[in-house]
Scaffold this motif. Structure first.
Motif, PDB file in Angstrom:
ATOM      1  N   VAL A 104      -8.366   6.463   8.666  1.00 40.83           N
ATOM      2  CA  VAL A 104      -9.584   6.099   7.965  1.00 40.83           C
ATOM      3  C   VAL A 104      -9.273   5.243   6.740  1.00 40.83           C
ATOM      4  O   VAL A 104      -9.946   4.261   6.484  1.00 40.83           O
ATOM      5  CB  VAL A 104     -10.353   7.379   7.525  1.00 40.83           C
ATOM      6  N   GLY A 105      -8.241   5.600   5.989  1.00 40.93           N
ATOM      7  CA  GLY A 105      -8.002   4.921   4.727  1.00 40.93           C
ATOM      8  C   GLY A 105      -6.585   4.439   4.505  1.00 40.93           C
ATOM      9  O   GLY A 105      -6.156   4.327   3.361  1.00 40.93           O
ATOM     10  N   ILE A 106      -5.843   4.176   5.556  1.00 42.98           N
ATOM     11  CA  ILE A 106      -4.473   3.684   5.410  1.00 42.98           C
ATOM     12  C   ILE A 106      -4.384   2.298   6.032  1.00 42.98           C
ATOM     13  O   ILE A 106      -4.375   2.164   7.262  1.00 42.98           O
ATOM     14  CB  ILE A 106      -3.452   4.655   6.048  1.00 42.98           C
ATOM     15  N   PRO A 107      -4.342   1.257   5.193  1.00 40.30           N
ATOM     16  CA  PRO A 107      -4.284  -0.119   5.708  1.00 40.30           C
ATOM     17  C   PRO A 107      -3.032  -0.379   6.532  1.00 40.30           C
ATOM     18  O   PRO A 107      -1.978   0.191   6.280  1.00 40.30           O
ATOM     19  CB  PRO A 107      -4.264  -0.974   4.440  1.00 40.30           C
ATOM     20  N   ARG A 108      -3.170  -1.263   7.496  1.00 43.45           N
ATOM     21  CA  ARG A 108      -2.063  -1.723   8.350  1.00 43.45           C
ATOM     22  C   ARG A 108      -1.439  -0.613   9.182  1.00 43.45           C
ATOM     23  O   ARG A 108      -0.300  -0.715   9.596  1.00 43.45           O
ATOM     24  CB  ARG A 108      -0.981  -2.409   7.523  1.00 43.45           C
ATOM     25  N   LEU A 109      -2.178   0.460   9.394  1.00 38.47           N
ATOM     26  CA  LEU A 109      -1.754   1.517  10.301  1.00 38.47           C
ATOM     27  C   LEU A 109      -2.930   1.780  11.228  1.00 38.47           C
ATOM     28  O   LEU A 109      -4.021   2.102  10.764  1.00 38.47           O
ATOM     29  CB  LEU A 109      -1.381   2.790   9.528  1.00 38.47           C
ATOM     30  N   THR A 110      -2.720   1.602  12.527  1.00 41.72           N
ATOM     31  CA  THR A 110      -3.823   1.764  13.465  1.00 41.72           C
ATOM     32  C   THR A 110      -3.402   2.605  14.659  1.00 41.72           C
ATOM     33  O   THR A 110      -2.215   2.795  14.925  1.00 41.72           O
ATOM     34  CB  THR A 110      -4.332   0.397  13.985  1.00 41.72           C
ATOM     35  N   GLN A 111      -4.395   3.081  15.344  1.00 43.27           N
ATOM     36  CA  GLN A 111      -4.175   3.852  16.565  1.00 43.27           C
ATOM     37  C   GLN A 111      -3.293   3.040  17.503  1.00 43.27           C
ATOM     38  O   GLN A 111      -3.488   1.849  17.691  1.00 43.27           O
ATOM     39  CB  GLN A 111      -5.516   4.144  17.228  1.00 43.27           C
ATOM     40  N   HIS A 167       0.810  -1.218   0.000  1.00 41.47           N
ATOM     41  CA  HIS A 167       0.000   0.000   0.000  1.00 41.47           C
ATOM     42  C   HIS A 167       0.843   1.267   0.000  1.00 41.47           C
ATOM     43  O   HIS A 167       0.342   2.344  -0.251  1.00 41.47           O
ATOM     44  CB  HIS A 167      -0.979  -0.005   1.182  1.00 41.47           C
ATOM     45  N   ARG A 168       2.100   1.136   0.302  1.00 40.12           N
ATOM     46  CA  ARG A 168       3.070   2.226   0.173  1.00 40.12           C
ATOM     47  C   ARG A 168       2.697   3.525   0.880  1.00 40.12           C
ATOM     48  O   ARG A 168       2.683   4.580   0.272  1.00 40.12           O
ATOM     49  CB  ARG A 168       3.310   2.531  -1.294  1.00 40.12           C
ATOM     50  N   ASP A 182      -1.331   6.447  -3.960  1.00 45.29           N
ATOM     51  CA  ASP A 182      -2.494   6.843  -4.776  1.00 45.29           C
ATOM     52  C   ASP A 182      -2.975   8.249  -4.427  1.00 45.29           C
ATOM     53  O   ASP A 182      -4.055   8.657  -4.805  1.00 45.29           O
ATOM     54  CB  ASP A 182      -3.629   5.832  -4.631  1.00 45.29           C
ATOM     55  N   CYS A 183      -2.170   9.001  -3.706  1.00 47.60           N
ATOM     56  CA  CYS A 183      -2.418  10.397  -3.306  1.00 47.60           C
ATOM     57  C   CYS A 183      -3.389  10.547  -2.145  1.00 47.60           C
ATOM     58  O   CYS A 183      -3.744  11.661  -1.789  1.00 47.60           O
ATOM     59  CB  CYS A 183      -2.874  11.239  -4.493  1.00 47.60           C
ATOM     60  N   TRP A 184      -3.871   9.455  -1.575  1.00 44.78           N
ATOM     61  CA  TRP A 184      -4.695   9.545  -0.369  1.00 44.78           C
ATOM     62  C   TRP A 184      -3.782   9.960   0.775  1.00 44.78           C
ATOM     63  O   TRP A 184      -2.665   9.465   0.904  1.00 44.78           O
ATOM     64  CB  TRP A 184      -5.342   8.203  -0.057  1.00 44.78           C
ATOM     65  N   GLY A 185      -4.237  10.848   1.623  1.00 44.29           N
ATOM     66  CA  GLY A 185      -3.428  11.268   2.750  1.00 44.29           C
ATOM     67  C   GLY A 185      -4.267  11.626   3.955  1.00 44.29           C
ATOM     68  O   GLY A 185      -5.446  11.968   3.828  1.00 44.29           O
TER      69      GLY A 185
END
Length: 128
Positions: free
Chosen positions: A97-104, A27-28, A70-73
């Motif tokens: 909200v939209g970044i996989p494999r990153l959590t609180q 997902h970079r 994909d420019c999502w930030g």
């Protein structure tokens, strides 16, 4: 029995490698430099000055820009837990909200140039 062990190790390793790669490799996501963004848009993209960024210590909360290819930030807050010579370490406060494999609660390594905001204690200037 050795054959069963071999299959278990290979299948388990494959799953773990895919799981680990899904975040930063597939997902970079990366941290965007606040300094670079400020250079591109000096009139509209303000960041804390270098003196404030150099004064960041464990316990302070800083804002970083997490972006994907994909420019999502997303801009999220991180509590600084350690200051190393070349980088800082912190704990992510927000739930992406939209970044996989990153959590609180995840640990994030970052440089001072990545900082786009600092939540200063009330007795100082306020957010920069």
């Amino acid at each position: 029995m050795a054959e069963q062990l071999e299959v278990a190790l290979i299948e388990g390793l494959g799953y773990r490698l895919r799981w680990a790669a899904t975040g930063r490799i597939i997902h970079r996501w990366h941290l965007e430099s606040g300094v670079e963004r400020n250079r591109m848009y000096p009139d509209t993209f303000e960041i804390p000055d270098e003196e404030l960024r150099l004064a960041v210590v464990p316990g302070l909360v800083v804002k970083l820009m997490f972006e994907m290819r994909d420019c999502w930030g997303e801009r999220m807050w991180v509590t600084v837990t350690a200051v190393k010579r070349r980088y800082l370490v912190g704990t992510l406060i927000n739930q992406p909200v939209g970044i996989p494999r990153l959590t609180q609660g995840d640990t994030v390594k970052f440089e001072r140039d990545h900082i786009i905001g600092i939540d200063l204690p009330d007795d100082e200037e306020g957010e920069s």
